[in-house]
Design a protein around this motif. Structure first.
Motif, PDB file in Angstrom:
ATOM      1  N   VAL A  26       0.861  -1.177   0.000  1.00  0.00           N
ATOM      2  CA  VAL A  26       0.000   0.000   0.000  1.00  0.00           C
ATOM      3  C   VAL A  26       0.897   1.226   0.000  1.00  0.00           C
ATOM      4  O   VAL A  26       1.781   1.358   0.848  1.00  0.00           O
ATOM      5  CB  VAL A  26      -0.929   0.025   1.231  1.00  0.00           C
ATOM      6  CG1 VAL A  26      -1.757   1.298   1.267  1.00  0.00           C
ATOM      7  CG2 VAL A  26      -1.824  -1.211   1.248  1.00  0.00           C
ATOM      8  N   ILE A  27       0.676   2.113  -0.966  1.00  0.00           N
ATOM      9  CA  ILE A  27       1.463   3.342  -1.088  1.00  0.00           C
ATOM     10  C   ILE A  27       0.491   4.511  -1.115  1.00  0.00           C
ATOM     11  O   ILE A  27      -0.475   4.503  -1.880  1.00  0.00           O
ATOM     12  CB  ILE A  27       2.334   3.316  -2.355  1.00  0.00           C
ATOM     13  CG1 ILE A  27       3.312   2.131  -2.279  1.00  0.00           C
ATOM     14  CG2 ILE A  27       3.091   4.635  -2.514  1.00  0.00           C
ATOM     15  CD1 ILE A  27       4.096   1.880  -3.541  1.00  0.00           C
ATOM     16  N   GLY A  28       0.747   5.516  -0.293  1.00  0.00           N
ATOM     17  CA  GLY A  28      -0.154   6.652  -0.149  1.00  0.00           C
ATOM     18  C   GLY A  28      -0.204   7.566  -1.358  1.00  0.00           C
ATOM     19  O   GLY A  28       0.332   7.269  -2.428  1.00  0.00           O
ATOM     20  N   ASP A  29      -0.826   8.707  -1.159  1.00  0.00           N
ATOM     21  CA  ASP A  29      -1.035   9.696  -2.212  1.00  0.00           C
ATOM     22  C   ASP A  29       0.251  10.445  -2.557  1.00  0.00           C
ATOM     23  O   ASP A  29       1.147  10.578  -1.730  1.00  0.00           O
ATOM     24  CB  ASP A  29      -2.091  10.718  -1.770  1.00  0.00           C
ATOM     25  CG  ASP A  29      -3.464  10.091  -1.561  1.00  0.00           C
ATOM     26  OD1 ASP A  29      -3.716   9.007  -2.115  1.00  0.00           O
ATOM     27  OD2 ASP A  29      -4.279  10.702  -0.837  1.00  0.00           O
ATOM     28  N   ARG A  30       0.284  10.937  -3.787  1.00  0.00           N
ATOM     29  CA  ARG A  30       1.346  11.825  -4.292  1.00  0.00           C
ATOM     30  C   ARG A  30       2.740  11.191  -4.256  1.00  0.00           C
ATOM     31  O   ARG A  30       3.736  11.883  -4.069  1.00  0.00           O
ATOM     32  CB  ARG A  30       1.333  13.168  -3.556  1.00  0.00           C
ATOM     33  CG  ARG A  30       0.031  13.948  -3.735  1.00  0.00           C
ATOM     34  CD  ARG A  30      -0.039  15.177  -2.868  1.00  0.00           C
ATOM     35  NE  ARG A  30       0.105  14.885  -1.446  1.00  0.00           N
ATOM     36  CZ  ARG A  30      -0.870  14.431  -0.661  1.00  0.00           C
ATOM     37  NH1 ARG A  30      -2.064  14.218  -1.138  1.00  0.00           N
ATOM     38  NH2 ARG A  30      -0.641  14.205   0.623  1.00  0.00           N
ATOM     39  N   ALA A  31       2.818   9.895  -4.481  1.00  0.00           N
ATOM     40  CA  ALA A  31       4.121   9.221  -4.541  1.00  0.00           C
ATOM     41  C   ALA A  31       4.797   9.528  -5.873  1.00  0.00           C
ATOM     42  O   ALA A  31       4.141   9.747  -6.889  1.00  0.00           O
ATOM     43  CB  ALA A  31       3.942   7.710  -4.393  1.00  0.00           C
ATOM     44  N   ARG A  32       6.115   9.533  -5.861  1.00  0.00           N
ATOM     45  CA  ARG A  32       6.929   9.661  -7.085  1.00  0.00           C
ATOM     46  C   ARG A  32       7.965   8.557  -7.015  1.00  0.00           C
ATOM     47  O   ARG A  32       8.931   8.646  -6.242  1.00  0.00           O
ATOM     48  CB  ARG A  32       7.592  11.038  -7.141  1.00  0.00           C
ATOM     49  CG  ARG A  32       8.555  11.229  -8.304  1.00  0.00           C
ATOM     50  CD  ARG A  32       7.794  11.176  -9.641  1.00  0.00           C
ATOM     51  NE  ARG A  32       8.633  11.563 -10.761  1.00  0.00           N
ATOM     52  CZ  ARG A  32       9.186  10.686 -11.604  1.00  0.00           C
ATOM     53  NH1 ARG A  32       9.010   9.398 -11.433  1.00  0.00           N
ATOM     54  NH2 ARG A  32       9.910  11.102 -12.618  1.00  0.00           N
ATOM     55  N   ILE A  33       7.750   7.489  -7.799  1.00  0.00           N
ATOM     56  CA  ILE A  33       8.593   6.302  -7.725  1.00  0.00           C
ATOM     57  C   ILE A  33       9.309   6.140  -9.060  1.00  0.00           C
ATOM     58  O   ILE A  33       8.678   5.954 -10.096  1.00  0.00           O
ATOM     59  CB  ILE A  33       7.764   5.051  -7.370  1.00  0.00           C
ATOM     60  CG1 ILE A  33       7.015   5.316  -6.051  1.00  0.00           C
ATOM     61  CG2 ILE A  33       8.662   3.827  -7.262  1.00  0.00           C
ATOM     62  CD1 ILE A  33       6.068   4.216  -5.659  1.00  0.00           C
ATOM     63  N   ARG A  34      10.636   6.218  -9.014  1.00  0.00           N
ATOM     64  CA  ARG A  34      11.437   6.245 -10.239  1.00  0.00           C
ATOM     65  C   ARG A  34      11.861   4.851 -10.707  1.00  0.00           C
ATOM     66  O   ARG A  34      11.868   3.889  -9.936  1.00  0.00           O
ATOM     67  CB  ARG A  34      12.643   7.144 -10.016  1.00  0.00           C
ATOM     68  CG  ARG A  34      12.217   8.607  -9.908  1.00  0.00           C
ATOM     69  CD  ARG A  34      13.388   9.577  -9.844  1.00  0.00           C
ATOM     70  NE  ARG A  34      12.931  10.943  -9.968  1.00  0.00           N
ATOM     71  CZ  ARG A  34      12.467  11.686  -8.954  1.00  0.00           C
ATOM     72  NH1 ARG A  34      12.399  11.169  -7.747  1.00  0.00           N
ATOM     73  NH2 ARG A  34      12.083  12.931  -9.166  1.00  0.00           N
ATOM     74  N   ALA A  35      12.245   4.789 -11.980  1.00  0.00           N
ATOM     75  CA  ALA A  35      12.580   3.540 -12.672  1.00  0.00           C
ATOM     76  C   ALA A  35      13.588   2.707 -11.892  1.00  0.00           C
ATOM     77  O   ALA A  35      14.527   3.226 -11.298  1.00  0.00           O
ATOM     78  CB  ALA A  35      13.125   3.851 -14.065  1.00  0.00           C
ATOM     79  N   GLY A  36      13.381   1.394 -11.940  1.00  0.00           N
ATOM     80  CA  GLY A  36      14.286   0.450 -11.307  1.00  0.00           C
ATOM     81  C   GLY A  36      13.927   0.131  -9.872  1.00  0.00           C
ATOM     82  O   GLY A  36      14.523  -0.761  -9.267  1.00  0.00           O
TER      83      GLY A  36
END
Length: 191
Positions: A26-36
């Motif tokens: 579960v990941i909250g709002d407004r996440a920024r998850i980059r490649a890899g």
């Protein structure tokens, strides 16, 4: 991708969210998850989570709100990270580590959890980093040490004993000194 990812989140191509046989992460709002980046099952992450590239978050990890994990950082399982925490590039956080709120961890920091690697069967106990502590670049924290609230570990220090609250730890092995005036107060983590 099998996971619950909050609104207004951006997940790059080449990200794996949900790896293993447990419950979906579960990941909250407004996440920024980059490649890899890989986030295992049985992970819970709060709002405003940001990663660099190639971050690994293992199972049974809980991460609060407003946390940054820098490029090439590894968070092994069964770890707790509080809110408003900035963990820079190339940091290793072992199983059974606890990090409080408003903590800064500089680039290249290595934390350990095995007091006698491959020599004996020992309980794996990671460090505890209390609220508002700062860990300088390339510091090493040995198994089970506690870095007290508001303490400051200097760059390159080798922490072999607990660091009392609002104390400076410097050297190899680290010795404790009074915290200089300019380092007193609480961390102000900015994003």
């Amino acid at each position: 991708m099998s996971a619950e990812v909050g609104v207004e989140s951006h997940v790059d191509d080449g990200v794996t969210i949900g790896y293993g046989d447990g419950d979906d992460p579960v990941i909250g709002d407004r996440a920024r998850i980059r490649a890899g980046t890989i986030v295992y099952d049985d992970v819970t992450i709060g709002d405003d989570f940001v990663t660099g590239h190639n971050v690994l978050v293992r199972e049974h990890t809980t991460i609060g709100d407003g946390v940054l994990l820098g490029t090439e950082t590894v968070v092994d399982g069964t770890t707790t990270i509080g809110s408003r925490v900035s963990i820079q590039t190339n940091v290793y956080i072992p199983t059974n580590t606890r990090i409080g709120d408003d903590v800064f961890v500089g680039p290249g920091v290595v934390m350990t959890n095995d007091p006698y690697p491959v020599r004996t069967d020992a309980e794996l106990v990671g460090p505890i980093i209390e609220n508002h502590a700062s860990i300088g670049a390339n510091a090493t924290l040995l198994p089970g040490v506690t870095v007290g609230e508001g303490a400051f570990v200097a760059a390159g220090a080798l922490v072999v004993n607990d660091v009392p609250p609002r104390t400076l730890a410097v050297g190899v092995p680290a010795v404790h000194r009074d915290l200089p005036e300019q380092l007193r107060g609480e961390n102000r983590i900015r994003r």
